[in-house]
Design a protein around this motif. Sequence first.
Motif: not given
Length: 173
Positions: A71-72, A87-88, A101-102, A118-122
């Motif tokens: 969701a980041a 995206s994709g 991948v963002f 953004t978000g809490n992931g690595e």
Amino acid sequence: MVRIVLGILAILGGIVGAIGGLFLGGILGAGIGMVANISDIPPEDITTISSGQSVSVPNDVIALVGSTDPAATCTASGPDIESDSQSGGFTFEKDGQTYTVFAQVTSTNGSTATVTCTGNGEVAVAELGLDSALGGLGIGLLIGMGIPVLIGILGLILLISGIIGRVRSGKGQ
């Protein structure tokens, strides 16, 4: 006479196909090669970082920015840095973690990019380099040019055998 006509048509078809294959084969091959290599990035080419940390992006390298948090959102900025949102659902893995991948980042001058997510992931940056595209480019060109060249060779063989057959039959005078 039929072999001569078919030979000439096959040679012309081979030439036209080779010209088209040069462009389409290269473009499609490079794209296919990069997509295939995204999921097969060597772990040593993946760097885990913290959000807001800077990372060096060498020239002629395509860097993919990803996060373990699907969701980041991630961006990369800096001088001489071009960043395109992606995206994709492309992913890559390191140490059992899957990174979505963002962003795709390229550097025009071997610059440093600041990666913010953004978000809490690595967060991780994976370097693809041009070799990822070149492998696919070679395959695409081989297919795009190889098939028309084979058709052209077949046409040349038909043309020569048609001329020889015509001369031997005595109808060539």
